[in-house]
Scaffold this motif. Structure first.
Motif, PDB file in Angstrom:
ATOM      1  N   TYR A   1       0.811  -1.231   0.000  1.00 57.98           N
ATOM      2  CA  TYR A   1       0.000   0.000   0.000  1.00 57.98           C
ATOM      3  C   TYR A   1       0.842   1.279   0.000  1.00 57.98           C
ATOM      4  CZ  TYR A   1      -3.881  -3.035   1.111  1.00 57.98           C
ATOM      5  OH  TYR A   1      -4.808  -4.019   1.078  1.00 57.98           O
ATOM      6  N   GLY A   2       1.868   1.308   0.817  1.00 56.71           N
ATOM      7  CA  GLY A   2       2.615   2.541   1.014  1.00 56.71           C
ATOM      8  C   GLY A   2       3.289   3.064  -0.237  1.00 56.71           C
TER       9      GLY A   2
ATOM     10  N   GLN B   1      -1.531   1.256   7.426  1.00 55.28           N
ATOM     11  CA  GLN B   1      -2.152   1.406   6.110  1.00 55.28           C
ATOM     12  C   GLN B   1      -2.882   2.737   5.997  1.00 55.28           C
ATOM     13  OE1 GLN B   1      -4.853  -1.741   5.180  1.00 55.28           O
ATOM     14  NE2 GLN B   1      -5.682  -0.703   3.402  1.00 55.28           N
ATOM     15  N   PHE B   2      -3.661   3.106   7.002  1.00 52.69           N
ATOM     16  CA  PHE B   2      -4.401   4.360   6.956  1.00 52.69           C
ATOM     17  C   PHE B   2      -3.475   5.569   7.018  1.00 52.69           C
ATOM     18  CE2 PHE B   2      -8.039   1.707   8.561  1.00 52.69           C
ATOM     19  CZ  PHE B   2      -8.723   1.744   7.351  1.00 52.69           C
ATOM     20  N   LEU B   3      -2.304   5.409   7.615  1.00 54.32           N
ATOM     21  CA  LEU B   3      -1.326   6.484   7.630  1.00 54.32           C
ATOM     22  C   LEU B   3      -0.877   6.808   6.204  1.00 54.32           C
ATOM     23  CD1 LEU B   3       0.470   8.315   9.445  1.00 54.32           C
ATOM     24  CD2 LEU B   3       2.161   6.489   9.332  1.00 54.32           C
ATOM     25  N   PHE B   4      -0.573   5.782   5.426  1.00 56.77           N
ATOM     26  CA  PHE B   4      -0.173   6.001   4.036  1.00 56.77           C
ATOM     27  C   PHE B   4      -1.314   6.578   3.205  1.00 56.77           C
ATOM     28  CE2 PHE B   4       3.246   2.905   4.905  1.00 56.77           C
ATOM     29  CZ  PHE B   4       4.303   3.678   4.485  1.00 56.77           C
ATOM     30  N   VAL B   5      -2.509   6.081   3.420  1.00 56.11           N
ATOM     31  CA  VAL B   5      -3.664   6.591   2.685  1.00 56.11           C
ATOM     32  C   VAL B   5      -3.867   8.077   2.990  1.00 56.11           C
ATOM     33  CG1 VAL B   5      -6.169   6.446   2.447  1.00 56.11           C
ATOM     34  CG2 VAL B   5      -4.798   4.370   2.480  1.00 56.11           C
TER      35      VAL B   5
ATOM     36  N   GLU C   1      -3.938  13.604   1.257  1.00 56.26           N
ATOM     37  CA  GLU C   1      -3.727  15.024   1.571  1.00 56.26           C
ATOM     38  C   GLU C   1      -2.857  15.701   0.518  1.00 56.26           C
ATOM     39  OE1 GLU C   1      -5.009  17.069   3.871  1.00 56.26           O
ATOM     40  OE2 GLU C   1      -6.303  15.425   4.489  1.00 56.26           O
ATOM     41  N   ILE C   2      -1.785  15.041   0.138  1.00 59.18           N
ATOM     42  CA  ILE C   2      -0.899  15.641  -0.859  1.00 59.18           C
ATOM     43  C   ILE C   2      -1.605  15.757  -2.205  1.00 59.18           C
ATOM     44  CG2 ILE C   2       1.216  15.281  -2.198  1.00 59.18           C
ATOM     45  CD1 ILE C   2       2.494  14.225   0.350  1.00 59.18           C
ATOM     46  N   PHE C   3      -2.320  14.705  -2.607  1.00 56.77           N
ATOM     47  CA  PHE C   3      -2.965  14.726  -3.909  1.00 56.77           C
ATOM     48  C   PHE C   3      -4.086  15.759  -3.981  1.00 56.77           C
ATOM     49  CE2 PHE C   3      -6.077  13.087  -7.014  1.00 56.77           C
ATOM     50  CZ  PHE C   3      -5.273  13.115  -8.146  1.00 56.77           C
ATOM     51  N   PHE C   4      -5.016  15.715  -3.061  1.00 53.19           N
ATOM     52  CA  PHE C   4      -6.190  16.576  -3.161  1.00 53.19           C
ATOM     53  C   PHE C   4      -5.920  18.009  -2.740  1.00 53.19           C
ATOM     54  CE2 PHE C   4      -8.227  12.420  -3.131  1.00 53.19           C
ATOM     55  CZ  PHE C   4      -9.030  12.556  -4.237  1.00 53.19           C
ATOM     56  N   ARG C   5      -5.244  18.206  -1.628  1.00 50.29           N
ATOM     57  CA  ARG C   5      -5.047  19.570  -1.139  1.00 50.29           C
ATOM     58  C   ARG C   5      -3.929  20.302  -1.851  1.00 50.29           C
ATOM     59  NH1 ARG C   5      -7.622  20.822   3.948  1.00 50.29           N
ATOM     60  NH2 ARG C   5      -8.675  18.969   4.694  1.00 50.29           N
ATOM     61  N   ALA C   6      -2.864  19.591  -2.186  1.00 50.35           N
ATOM     62  CA  ALA C   6      -1.721  20.279  -2.765  1.00 50.35           C
ATOM     63  C   ALA C   6      -1.734  20.299  -4.295  1.00 50.35           C
ATOM     64  CB  ALA C   6      -0.426  19.623  -2.282  1.00 50.35           C
ATOM     65  N   ILE C   7      -2.135  19.208  -4.911  1.00 52.63           N
ATOM     66  CA  ILE C   7      -2.012  19.152  -6.368  1.00 52.63           C
ATOM     67  C   ILE C   7      -3.313  19.567  -7.055  1.00 52.63           C
ATOM     68  CG2 ILE C   7      -1.611  17.594  -8.312  1.00 52.63           C
ATOM     69  CD1 ILE C   7       0.381  16.146  -6.442  1.00 52.63           C
ATOM     70  N   LEU C   8      -4.442  18.982  -6.665  1.00 49.90           N
ATOM     71  CA  LEU C   8      -5.698  19.335  -7.329  1.00 49.90           C
ATOM     72  C   LEU C   8      -6.170  20.736  -6.990  1.00 49.90           C
ATOM     73  CD1 LEU C   8      -7.856  16.109  -7.321  1.00 49.90           C
ATOM     74  CD2 LEU C   8      -6.528  17.084  -9.156  1.00 49.90           C
TER      75      LEU C   8
END
Length: 130
Positions: A49-50, A113-117, A122-129
């Motif tokens: 997952y990570g 697992q939830f830590l990686f998710v 956060e990086i994908f939605f808040r920073a990139i999108l």
């Protein structure tokens, strides 16, 4: 016309990121399942997952948008003691976490697992999108 270009770019980023994540998850899962070399559940979680989450949701979109680590919020603090305290806190948390959860306990693997998710989301939605 510019509006449609931006929408197409957004769809491309989301589609390629999700497909990369999906393909990496399948490859890593099949590799772990077929090899049976790795018995530690924590290492399995990091590999299954990570790594795909970090690559699929963080690195691929960053490369597509030509973003830097500073632009997505991953940077050093201006004061060195803050970095040292963050590193020490994360290390103490990790040591206690791994000490409390033996290989046979599945609860700790869910937390990992939830830590990686959470990091990937956060990086994908808040920073990139955004």
């Amino acid at each position: 016309m510019k509006k449609w270009t931006e929408i197409l770019n957004l769809i491309t980023i989301v589609s390629l990121s999700s497909m990369t994540l999906f393909i990496l998850l399948i490859i890593n899962y099949e590799w772990i399942r077929s090899s049976r070399m790795i018995e530690n559940i924590y290492i399995q979680i990091v590999l299954i997952y990570g790594l795909p989450i970090i690559v699929g949701l963080c690195l691929v979109p960053m490369k597509m948008t030509a973003s830097t680590l500073q632009e997505v919020g991953i940077c050093r603090n201006h004061k060195t003691y803050q970095d040292v305290l963050s590193f020490l806190g994360a290390t103490v948390f990790l040591v206690i976490f791994l000490y409390q959860n033996s290989k046979g306990q599945m609860e700790g693997s869910y937390v990992l697992q939830f830590l990686f998710v959470g990091i990937g989301e956060e990086i994908f939605f808040r920073a990139i999108l955004l």
